[in-house]
Design an enzyme around this catalytic site. Structure first.
Site, short mmCIF file in Angstrom:
data_model
loop_
_atom_site.label_atom_id
_atom_site.label_comp_id
_atom_site.label_asym_id
_atom_site.label_seq_id
_atom_site.Cartn_x
_atom_site.Cartn_y
_atom_site.Cartn_z
CD GLU A 182 55.92 -62.93 -4.84
OE1 GLU A 182 56.87 -62.12 -4.90
OE2 GLU A 182 54.80 -62.64 -4.41
CG ASP A 217 50.79 -77.20 -7.93
OD1 ASP A 217 51.73 -76.66 -7.30
OD2 ASP A 217 50.11 -78.11 -7.46
CG ASP A 252 46.54 -70.33 0.70
OD1 ASP A 252 45.80 -69.35 0.83
OD2 ASP A 252 46.99 -70.71 -0.40
CE LYS A 260 38.47 -76.30 10.37
NZ LYS A 260 37.40 -76.64 9.45
CG ASP A 296 49.31 -62.87 8.22
OD1 ASP A 296 49.30 -64.10 8.01
OD2 ASP A 296 48.37 -62.12 7.88
CB THR A 335 51.62 -58.50 0.61
OG1 THR A 335 51.20 -59.17 1.80
CG2 THR A 335 53.06 -58.88 0.28
CE LYS A 336 43.68 -58.43 -1.09
NZ LYS A 336 43.55 -59.57 -1.94
CG PHE A 337 47.06 -62.03 2.25
CD1 PHE A 337 46.22 -62.91 2.90
CD2 PHE A 337 46.90 -61.83 0.90
CE1 PHE A 337 45.24 -63.58 2.21
CE2 PHE A 337 45.93 -62.50 0.20
CZ PHE A 337 45.10 -63.39 0.85
CD GLU A 338 53.88 -57.31 5.56
OE1 GLU A 338 54.05 -57.50 4.34
OE2 GLU A 338 54.80 -57.06 6.33
C1 SAM Z 1 47.22 -66.32 1.10
S1 SAM Z 1 47.56 -65.98 -0.56
C2 SAM Z 1 48.88 -64.78 -0.50
C3 SAM Z 1 49.05 -64.00 -1.78
C4 SAM Z 1 50.22 -63.01 -1.85
N1 SAM Z 1 51.50 -63.67 -1.72
C5 SAM Z 1 50.08 -61.90 -0.82
O1 SAM Z 1 50.87 -61.87 0.12
O2 SAM Z 1 49.17 -61.06 -0.95
C6 SAM Z 1 48.36 -67.45 -1.12
C7 SAM Z 1 48.35 -67.57 -2.64
O3 SAM Z 1 49.13 -68.70 -3.02
C8 SAM Z 1 48.51 -69.34 -4.13
N2 SAM Z 1 48.98 -70.73 -4.16
C9 SAM Z 1 48.83 -71.67 -3.19
N3 SAM Z 1 49.45 -72.82 -3.55
C10 SAM Z 1 50.02 -72.59 -4.77
C11 SAM Z 1 50.78 -73.41 -5.65
N4 SAM Z 1 51.08 -74.67 -5.33
N5 SAM Z 1 51.17 -72.87 -6.83
C12 SAM Z 1 50.87 -71.59 -7.14
N6 SAM Z 1 50.15 -70.77 -6.35
C13 SAM Z 1 49.72 -71.27 -5.17
C14 SAM Z 1 47.02 -69.19 -3.85
O4 SAM Z 1 46.25 -69.29 -5.03
C15 SAM Z 1 46.97 -67.79 -3.21
O5 SAM Z 1 46.74 -66.79 -4.19
#
Ligand code: SAM
Length: 248
Positions: A78, A130, A153, A157, A189, A226-229
């Protein structure tokens, strides 16, 4: 077993805490903003206790999943698990599978390993790095049976769209890492991002969806909400799941 990433006391904020650095290779465009990874004393304790059990290091290079988990089992990877609730739930619900989570947000990593440690989960490991670097340097070809990218994310924009993690080049980078017949599961979403995902995946060589009518799939039972959902639901957003199988 990995050594703890670099940790320094946070003397500037005036509060008791530590700065911890996720693992990065030099790169210009990233799908996240690099922030000082401040963690509390409690989270540092979680790292001290549990990083040696669950942590994997980008700089250790390619892994052998069978050796990492001490068994052969389907591998779920994941990207960007956030605070880790859904990844933890899946690791609990699917004990027959091995799970690797990748996240750059240190408090989320701290929380995940703390809960995993308390619950003595044996089928979960984590990179604080990353995902692009981890896929490139650590994951062997054809190792992943299910790749999960949930609520990445959206970078709303237009001028930031190049930061979206899901791009054609990224899909071709991860393609060899997925086993033949393996699944790439995305969810978002944000409708415009869902449309972007669909466009990229429909054009991606080596992938096909069984849900070709709309391109979107019903949420599979294994994916917890998920939380975001939940937040998206409250805001009246829809949720789109995309399930693409690796065909070649
Ligand atoms: C909007 S959050 C969603 C978190 C989780 N999947 C959820 O649904 O609750 C996106 C997450 O992806 C992580 N992220 C973004 N780019 C990443 C990358 N290249 N490698 C690892 N994590 C990354 C961010 O730090 C953030 O915690």
């Amino acid at each position: 077993m990995s050594e703890l990433p670099e940790l320094t006391p946070d003397v500037e904020s005036g509060e008791e805490g530590f700065l911890i650095k996720p693992e990065f290779k030099p790169k210009s465009i990233r799908s996240f903003v690099i922030r000082a990874g401040r963690i509390t004393v409690g989270q540092k304790n979680a790292f001290d206790s549990w990083w040696p059990v669950f942590g994997l290091s980008l700089f250790k290079g390619p892994i052998d999943p069978e050796q990492v988990f001490g068994r052969k089992a389907p591998l779920v990877l994941e990207i960007g698990f956030g605070m880790g609730d859904s990844l933890l739930e899946m690791a609990r619900n699917e004990p027959d599978k091995n799970f690797i989570g990748i996240e750059v947000h240190p408090p989320g990593v701290g929380r995940l390993i703390n809960v995993a440690g308390q619950e003595k989960l044996t089928n979960l490991r984590v990179y604080m790095a990353d995902a692009m670097d981890v896929l490139e340097d650590c994951i062997p070809d054809a190792a992943i049976d299910r790749l999960q990218l949930y609520f990445p994310d959206p970078w709303h924009k237009k001028k930031h769209h190049k930061r979206r993690i899901l791009q054609s080049a990224f899909v071709q980078k991860l393609r060899p890492k997925i086993a033949p017949g393996g699944i790439f599961h995305m969810a978002t979403d944000w409708q415009a991002y869902a449309e972007h995902m669909l466009e990229v995946m429909n054009a991606a060589p080596g992938f096909a969806t069984e849900f070709s009518e709309t391109g979107y799939a019903p949420r599979p039972d294994y994916r917890p909400i998920t939380k975001f959902e939940k937040r998206g639901e409250r805001l009246g957003h829809g949720v789109w799941d995309l399930l693409f199988k690796k065909t070649s």
